[in-house]
Design an enzyme around this catalytic site. Structure first.
Site, PDB file in Angstrom:
ATOM      1  N   CYS A   1      -3.024   4.851   2.735  1.00 35.46           N
ATOM      2  CA  CYS A   1      -4.098   3.896   2.461  1.00 35.46           C
ATOM      3  C   CYS A   1      -5.240   4.077   3.474  1.00 35.46           C
ATOM      4  CB  CYS A   1      -3.581   2.470   2.538  1.00 35.46           C
ATOM      5  SG  CYS A   1      -4.829   1.219   2.100  1.00 35.46           S
TER       6      CYS A   1
ATOM      7  N   CYS B   1       0.838  -1.202   0.000  1.00 36.90           N
ATOM      8  CA  CYS B   1       0.000   0.000   0.000  1.00 36.90           C
ATOM      9  C   CYS B   1       0.870   1.246   0.000  1.00 36.90           C
ATOM     10  CB  CYS B   1      -0.886   0.045   1.248  1.00 36.90           C
ATOM     11  SG  CYS B   1      -1.938  -1.388   1.506  1.00 36.90           S
TER      12      CYS B   1
ATOM     13  N   ASP C   1      18.865  38.222 -12.849  1.00 35.29           N
ATOM     14  CA  ASP C   1      17.587  38.473 -13.494  1.00 35.29           C
ATOM     15  C   ASP C   1      16.975  39.775 -12.962  1.00 35.29           C
ATOM     16  OD1 ASP C   1      15.138  37.246 -15.050  1.00 35.29           O
ATOM     17  OD2 ASP C   1      14.351  37.884 -13.101  1.00 35.29           O
TER      18      ASP C   1
ATOM     19  N   CYS D   1      -2.506  -3.028  -3.540  1.00 34.93           N
ATOM     20  CA  CYS D   1      -3.786  -2.841  -2.849  1.00 34.93           C
ATOM     21  C   CYS D   1      -4.821  -2.301  -3.822  1.00 34.93           C
ATOM     22  CB  CYS D   1      -3.587  -1.869  -1.682  1.00 34.93           C
ATOM     23  SG  CYS D   1      -5.112  -1.402  -0.826  1.00 34.93           S
TER      24      CYS D   1
ATOM     25  N   CYS E   1      -6.059   1.647  -2.270  1.00 39.18           N
ATOM     26  CA  CYS E   1      -5.235   2.862  -2.382  1.00 39.18           C
ATOM     27  C   CYS E   1      -4.440   2.936  -3.676  1.00 39.18           C
ATOM     28  CB  CYS E   1      -4.296   2.986  -1.189  1.00 39.18           C
ATOM     29  SG  CYS E   1      -2.973   1.752  -1.126  1.00 39.18           S
TER      30      CYS E   1
END
Length: 491
Positions: free
Chosen positions: A38, A34, A441, A65, A68
């Site tokens: 889950c 899982c 920048d 699973c 999930c």
């Protein structure tokens, strides 16, 4: 993280979705694995064991699973925050290199032997490149089974399997359901496959929070006409892919990005998804990033006001490098105009029944044939562009998932007309270096001065050392202080 058992158990018991993709929980009593979040009742700690990848779980005999769906969790953020061989290998596997070129092709891209790559991946991920690619094929197969009406035999080869039997066996082994049962289960859940097999709709998961303003605002405001557009709440663009081309529409929703893909060849599905996730920086860990930036009291108000900013990237590093040169010392509108002219003259035309996209951005090979005299650019800029295109076309400069960030910077700096700004913006948006920084920048310097940060490049760089390794994200927060279209979702 999977080796820190106590921390993993706490994450599972609290169902903390921030750790989805960081590790996977295998349950010894049920034989399933899982994601940490889950929804089922967490197993007893003594019945949990933890793995660093879905592929490692599958190799150990655990199946995914059904609640999930751990195979669809966000990717581990560490592969996009590192430039070592394992991270570059994972980015290349996500881009489908193993399926197209095999493990020898992967190793050659990285400059290692197949044995070295196998050993490094097994040591860190518990699985080799073939197992990792197989897990990815299984995820692609499930997506095609559940969201399209394609025949199973076509899905098998589109997902990268060598035979229908290998496809059937893998799906049964990973998901404990036959492909037909997966499709029937999806139909019962209200997910009806669309009639057009070339159009695939899916959800791209991410770790919360996500601030879509600068992400989609930047992509829309700088979009090249014919290649990109903002239409009906979605950012749309054309994609040049290994087996053909595609068009993608991406729209921000709570907890997922809605993605609609139209592909000329379904074998490009995995690669297209991977590139879209990369462009939107969906595998980032925003909590860890924002926590580091909040340590600076001058940045903290910006982070608290709009957390979860991502770095807008690109689906094609070579394309972005060309666009970065076109954007040197000109406005956003002028850069779009220059790029659009190249697209019309050298891009491959595409059909777009759903919008106004007309071309793929031209490849370096196509641009290598351009006549510099036709470019409405200063002579020095023409030299910069043609030299870049020639290096990309002959392979002396390679920009992509396999790039070593510092090596790529050195190669770019050696080209005429490549100063620090151009090199760093390519490192940030094309190569994905999370620590790329643009202290010279103009927008950065204005934002810094407004916040009380040092405004000179050298002083700002010294101050920003505390933001590492997330300086590219700090740039996004600083840019967002300006009222520029890149910082707002289009209406």
């Amino acid at each position: 993280m999977h080796a820190d058992t106590e921390r993993c158990v706490r994450a599972v018991q609290s169902k903390d979705s921030r750790f989805d993709g960081w590790f996977f929980t295998a349950v010894l009593t049920t034989g399933i694995y899982c994601r940490p979040s889950c929804p089922v009742v967490p197993p007893k700690p003594e019945n949990m064991t933890f793995y660093p990848s879905a592929a490692a779980c599958q190799q150990a005999g655990f199946r995914a699973c059904k609640r999930c769906r751990p195979d669809t969790s966000p990717g581990s953020p560490q592969w996009n925050a590192r430039a070592d061989a394992v991270a570059r290998a994972m980015r290349l596997i996500g881009d489908g290199i193993v399926d197209r070129e095999g493990v020898p092709g992967l190793a050659a891209r990285l400059g290692y032997s197949t044995r070295q790559i196998e050993r490094q991946l097994r040591a860190e991920l518990g699985a080799g490149p073939l197992a990792l690619a197989r897990a990815q094929r299984a995820q692609t197969a499930r997506l095609l089974v559940e969201t399209t009406a394609m025949p199973m035999a076509e899905i098998a080869f589109a997902a990268g399997f060598s035979s229908v039997r290998a496809f059937n066996d893998t799906v049964r082994e990973v998901f404990a359901l036959a492909p037909g049962e997966l499709r029937a289960r999806a139909a019962r859940g209200g997910s009806t496959p669309p009639p057009a097999p070339g159009a695939i709709e899916l959800r791209l998961p991410y770790r919360e929070p996500l601030n879509p303003s600068n992400l989609f605002g930047h992509l829309a405001a700088t979009g090249v006409p014919g290649v990109e557009e903002w239409r009906e709440g979605s950012y749309r663009r054309t994609l040049r892919l290994p087996y053909g081309h595609g068009i993608v529409a991406l729209a921000p929703w709570p907890r997922h990005i809605a993605c609609r893909l139209s592909l000329t060849d379904p074998r490009d599905l995995t690669i297209a998804i991977s590139r879209c996730r990369w462009m939107l920086d969906l595998d980032a860990d925003p909590v860890a990033i924002d926590d580091r930036l909040r340590d600076d009291p001058l940045l903290r108000p910006l982070v608290d006001q709009a957390p979860g900013r991502r770095v807008p990237r690109t689906v094609d590093a070579a394309e972005f490098a060309v666009r970065a040169v076109l954007g040197q010392q000109v406005s956003t509108a002028a850069a779009r105009t220059h790029a659009a002219r190249l697209v019309t003259a050298y891009g491959d035309p595409v059909d777009d029944p759903e919008g106004g996209l007309t071309h793929l951005f031209p490849s370096p090979t196509a641009l290598a044939a351009l006549d510099p005299g036709t470019l409405a650019l200063p002579r020095s800029r023409r030299t910069t562009l043609t030299t870049l295109v020639a290096a990309l076309a002959d392979g002396s400069l390679r920009l992509g998932a396999d790039s070593d960030w510092e090596e790529a910077r050195a190669l770019l700096r050696a080209l005429p007309g490549f100063g620090p700004w151009t090199v760093e913006v390519i490192a940030m948006r094309a190569l994905g270096d999370p620590d790329a920084f643009l202290p010279s920048d103009l927008g950065m310097r204005r934002a810094a001065a407004g916040l009380g940060l040092p405004a000179t490049p050298a002083a700002l760089t010294a101050h920003a050392a505390a933001w590492r390794p997330w300086r590219a994200y700090a740039v996004q927060y600083l840019w967002a202080t300006e009222t520029h279209p890149i910082n707002y979702l289009p209406e």
